[in-house]
Design a protein around this motif. Structure first.
Motif, PDB file in Angstrom:
ATOM      1  N   ALA A 235       1.179  -1.060   0.238  1.00 55.65           N
ATOM      2  CA  ALA A 235      -0.104   0.096  -0.310  1.00 55.65           C
ATOM      3  C   ALA A 235       0.827   1.768  -0.322  1.00 55.65           C
ATOM      4  CB  ALA A 235      -0.964  -0.324   1.279  1.00 55.65           C
ATOM      5  N   VAL A 236       2.013   1.637   1.190  1.00 53.44           N
ATOM      6  CA  VAL A 236       2.872   2.540   0.407  1.00 53.44           C
ATOM      7  C   VAL A 236       3.301   2.582  -0.810  1.00 53.44           C
ATOM      8  CG1 VAL A 236       5.102   3.275   2.228  1.00 53.44           C
ATOM      9  CG2 VAL A 236       3.332   2.022   2.782  1.00 53.44           C
ATOM     10  N   MET A 238       2.863   1.503  -3.478  1.00 55.32           N
ATOM     11  CA  MET A 238       1.925   1.995  -4.322  1.00 55.32           C
ATOM     12  C   MET A 238       1.512   3.358  -4.031  1.00 55.32           C
ATOM     13  SD  MET A 238      -0.797  -1.073  -4.633  1.00 55.32           S
ATOM     14  CE  MET A 238      -2.252  -0.405  -5.598  1.00 55.32           C
ATOM     15  N   GLN A 239       0.990   4.130  -2.966  1.00 55.36           N
ATOM     16  CA  GLN A 239       1.345   5.575  -2.280  1.00 55.36           C
ATOM     17  C   GLN A 239       1.457   6.386  -2.414  1.00 55.36           C
ATOM     18  OE1 GLN A 239       0.583   6.399   1.973  1.00 55.36           O
ATOM     19  NE2 GLN A 239       0.553   8.170   1.601  1.00 55.36           N
ATOM     20  N   VAL A 240       3.422   5.827  -3.268  1.00 56.39           N
ATOM     21  CA  VAL A 240       4.805   7.285  -3.112  1.00 56.39           C
ATOM     22  C   VAL A 240       4.748   6.552  -4.834  1.00 56.39           C
ATOM     23  CG1 VAL A 240       7.008   7.154  -2.689  1.00 56.39           C
ATOM     24  CG2 VAL A 240       5.240   6.549  -0.730  1.00 56.39           C
ATOM     25  N   GLY A 242       2.787   5.185  -6.977  1.00 53.00           N
ATOM     26  CA  GLY A 242       1.601   4.396  -8.252  1.00 53.00           C
ATOM     27  C   GLY A 242       1.074   3.449  -8.181  1.00 53.00           C
ATOM     28  N   ASP A 243      -0.495   3.271  -9.266  1.00 53.62           N
ATOM     29  CA  ASP A 243      -0.504   1.872  -8.936  1.00 53.62           C
ATOM     30  C   ASP A 243       0.282   1.269  -9.629  1.00 53.62           C
ATOM     31  OD1 ASP A 243      -2.539   2.910  -7.214  1.00 53.62           O
ATOM     32  OD2 ASP A 243      -4.293   3.585  -8.592  1.00 53.62           O
ATOM     33  N   GLN A 265      12.176   9.042   1.376  1.00 55.88           N
ATOM     34  CA  GLN A 265      11.306   8.444   0.699  1.00 55.88           C
ATOM     35  C   GLN A 265      10.174   7.515   1.179  1.00 55.88           C
ATOM     36  OE1 GLN A 265       9.747  10.295  -2.397  1.00 55.88           O
ATOM     37  NE2 GLN A 265       7.839  10.393  -1.629  1.00 55.88           N
ATOM     38  N   ALA A 269       8.306   6.759   4.871  1.00 55.84           N
ATOM     39  CA  ALA A 269       6.769   5.956   4.518  1.00 55.84           C
ATOM     40  C   ALA A 269       5.824   4.991   5.423  1.00 55.84           C
ATOM     41  CB  ALA A 269       6.493   6.184   3.301  1.00 55.84           C
ATOM     42  N   ALA A 273       3.748   4.049   8.867  1.00 59.36           N
ATOM     43  CA  ALA A 273       2.138   3.585   8.462  1.00 59.36           C
ATOM     44  C   ALA A 273       2.540   1.600   9.149  1.00 59.36           C
ATOM     45  CB  ALA A 273       2.173   2.943   7.231  1.00 59.36           C
TER      46      ALA A 273
END
Length: 308
Positions: A235-236, A238-240, A242-243, A265, A269, A273
């Motif tokens: 999830a992290v 994909m957040q950083v 992109g999907d 970075q 993250a 999380a």
């Protein structure tokens, strides 16, 4: 020396309704090792046979050292090993090469030089019938080296060699290119092409589906992250990134399509999380991964084209 060693333009070979080679356009440059990569039956040997003038194309054109394939001026500067080597079984390795050297009006000294280069000098007086498969393959390469040709065309040159022999053959090919000779070799072994080739042409189903340097085909390096829980790490990522920039690997690690400079970075993250970070490193896709990706895309595209 010509500026382009081999050029093909939409080279095609059909056998009845079967298309063995389909619109192949490639270029081999001076002094490089060009890897022609593809599975068995992909059209590699058929393409090489057309370049040597052994078979005629059904369409398209090709030039070898600035001449049509099979032209005397091209043949004089090309050494080749296509499929298995064929020699007189009752003659020694040295005498077999002497026969070939005299056909080409070369002196016997070229035979000893070629035997030495493939590490067969001490077995040169043994009958060819007593050679192992690997020794026969090396003698075939020695025959291709007679006369110090400008271009070597080698079809699966490490076939039949043990690991040590494969390493020696790779070193020889690299050394030949370092001395200014151009080498075009076919292979279905990804590791072989990845180790020694400057550029690669990938062929599948008779079509050239990629041609570039090994590094360009593999793409830029990415980040490999191993953290738990894996779903939080994904999830992290994909957040950083992109999907579409992240995917889970078999060992629950996550590969992110970001450069190494993004590592701080990503780690921050992950920690924020609540994930436990065990490993972060730069990762490069292997040629094997890329090969299966692009061949799968090619097959899918062909299937879609047929369905339409």
């Amino acid at each position: 020396m010509t500026t382009t060693i081999v050029t093909t333009d939409r080279l095609t070979k059909r056998y009845g309704d079967h298309v063995a080679v389909d619109d192949v356009s490639l270029t081999v440059r001076p002094g490089e090792v060009y890897g022609f990569l593809g599975p068995n039956g992909a059209g590699k040997t058929t393409t090489l046979r057309m370049l040597l003038g052994l078979i005629r194309p059904s369409g398209g054109t090709a030039t070898v050292l600035g001449h049509p394939p099979g032209a005397p001026a091209a043949v004089a500067e090309v050494g080749a090993l296509i499929e298995g080597p064929g020699f007189y079984p009752y003659l020694s390795g040295r005498d077999n090469l002497r026969v070939m050297a005299r056909y080409r009006r070369l002196g016997d000294e070229t035979v000893d030089t070629a035997l030495t280069r493939v590490d067969l000098h001490d077995r040169g007086d043994d009958a060819f019938s007593t050679y192992s498969l690997g020794m026969k393959q090396r003698l075939g390469v020695a025959c291709a080296l007679l006369g110090d040709p400008e271009l070597l065309i080698l079809d699966e040159p490490t076939n039949g060699l043990d690991p040590a022999g494969m390493a020696d053959m790779r070193a020889l090919i690299v050394a030949l290119a370092g001395q200014g000779q151009s080498v075009m070799l076919s292979s279905h072994m990804l590791s072989e092409v990845e180790e020694i080739c400057d550029r690669v042409g990938v062929i599948s189903g008779g079509r050239l589906i990629a041609e570039s340097t090994v590094s360009d085909i593999r793409g830029a390096s990415t980040l490999y992250v191993r953290a738990e829980p894996a779903d939080v790490a994904l999830a992290v990522a994909m957040q950083v990134g992109g999907d579409d920039a992240a995917r889970v690997l078999d060992d629950n690690g996550v590969r992110i399509e970001l450069d190494a400079g993004s590592a701080p970075q990503v780690v921050r993250a992950l920690v924020q999380a609540g994930a436990d970070v065990y490993e972060v490193r730069t990762s490069e896709r292997s040629l094997e991964e890329v090969f299966f990706e692009i061949t799968a895309e090619s097959i899918a595209g062909t299937t879609q084209g047929v369905s339409r």
